[in-house]
Design a protein around this motif. Structure first.
Motif, mmCIF file in Angstrom:
data_model
loop_
_atom_site.group_PDB
_atom_site.id
_atom_site.type_symbol
_atom_site.label_atom_id
_atom_site.label_comp_id
_atom_site.label_asym_id
_atom_site.label_seq_id
_atom_site.Cartn_x
_atom_site.Cartn_y
_atom_site.Cartn_z
ATOM 1 N N THR A 1 0.847 -1.198 0.000
ATOM 2 C CA THR A 1 0.000 0.000 0.000
ATOM 3 C C THR A 1 0.883 1.249 0.000
ATOM 4 N N LEU A 2 0.217 2.419 -0.027
ATOM 5 C CA LEU A 2 0.920 3.695 0.144
ATOM 6 C C LEU A 2 0.691 4.203 1.557
ATOM 7 N N TYR A 3 1.711 4.712 2.185
ATOM 8 C CA TYR A 3 1.617 5.236 3.542
ATOM 9 C C TYR A 3 0.557 6.339 3.621
ATOM 10 N N GLU A 4 -0.438 6.120 4.466
ATOM 11 C CA GLU A 4 -1.527 7.068 4.735
ATOM 12 C C GLU A 4 -2.336 7.466 3.502
ATOM 13 N N LYS A 5 -2.197 6.750 2.394
ATOM 14 C CA LYS A 5 -2.906 7.156 1.184
ATOM 15 C C LYS A 5 -3.737 6.066 0.541
ATOM 16 N N SER A 6 -3.324 4.811 0.647
ATOM 17 C CA SER A 6 -4.106 3.747 0.030
ATOM 18 C C SER A 6 -4.074 2.509 0.901
ATOM 19 N N VAL A 7 -5.127 1.706 0.779
ATOM 20 C CA VAL A 7 -5.201 0.399 1.425
ATOM 21 C C VAL A 7 -5.444 -0.629 0.330
ATOM 22 N N THR A 8 -5.222 -1.883 0.655
ATOM 23 C CA THR A 8 -5.549 -2.945 -0.286
ATOM 24 C C THR A 8 -6.677 -3.767 0.302
ATOM 25 N N GLU A 9 -7.736 -3.954 -0.504
ATOM 26 C CA GLU A 9 -8.872 -4.773 -0.116
ATOM 27 C C GLU A 9 -9.098 -5.816 -1.202
ATOM 28 N N ILE A 10 -9.172 -7.071 -0.784
ATOM 29 C CA ILE A 10 -9.416 -8.164 -1.721
ATOM 30 C C ILE A 10 -10.619 -8.933 -1.210
#
Length: 174
Positions: free
Chosen positions: A67-76
């Motif tokens: 992910t990106l720090y404080e900017k994106s999460v990964t959801e599957i």
């Protein structure tokens, strides 16, 4: 034995009946559902933000999820198959999707339910792949629609197969 490592106060949570290959790596803020499989050299690195994995997901050899720090999460979501050497970086993969070998999915992309991302495709940041679509190429572009139920059925079969494969390894270690 897989490397499971806490970082920044986060310890990975792994669901029931989930197979972890001996050299799979799971770090930090990662939650994995039930009946999943993480294969050889797969890396889920939840050190800078969260990674959430549904049920019956197979993450095949050499894949990296970050992910990106404080900017994106990964959801599957559930019943997702992630082919060999895939990179998913801060994206959302909805239920029943198939991510082909060597594909790259970048931050804030959304892969719709029952969609197929072709082997080697690069899905750019912020791309929205409509449910039941096939995308291919660099950068990935729409190819055609597929029957969502048919693709979900296919991906559920792949997920079941990967559960079967993981049982072979569990039996070998008894």
């Amino acid at each position: 034995m897989a490397l499971i490592k806490s970082v920044r106060g986060f310890t990975p949570q792994i669901g029931e009946n989930t197979f972890l290959a001996d050299n799979a790596t799971i770090i930090g803020d990662v939650i994995i559902g039930n009946n999943c499989s993480l294969w050889f050299n797969a890396v889920l690195r939840g050190d800078v933000n969260s990674i959430r994995i549904g049920n019956r997901v197979n993450i095949q050899d050499g894949s990296v999820i970050h992910t990106l720090y404080e900017k994106s999460v990964t959801e599957i979501g559930d019943d997702v198959s992630i082919g060999h050497n895939v990179v998913i970086h801060g994206a959302k993969i909805e239920d029943g999707a198939l991510i082909g070998m060597g594909a790259i999915i970048l931050d804030h992309a959304v892969i719709g339910e029952g969609s197929i991302i072709a082997a080697g495709a690069v899905v750019l940041s912020n791309t929205i792949v409509e449910p039941g679509s096939i995308y291919a190429g660099v950068p990935a572009k729409f190819v055609k629609k597929v029957d969502t139920e048919q693709s979900k059925e296919m991906n559920q079969k792949i997920a079941r197969n990967y559960l079967m494969y993981s049982e072979w390894y569990k039996e070998a270690n008894k």
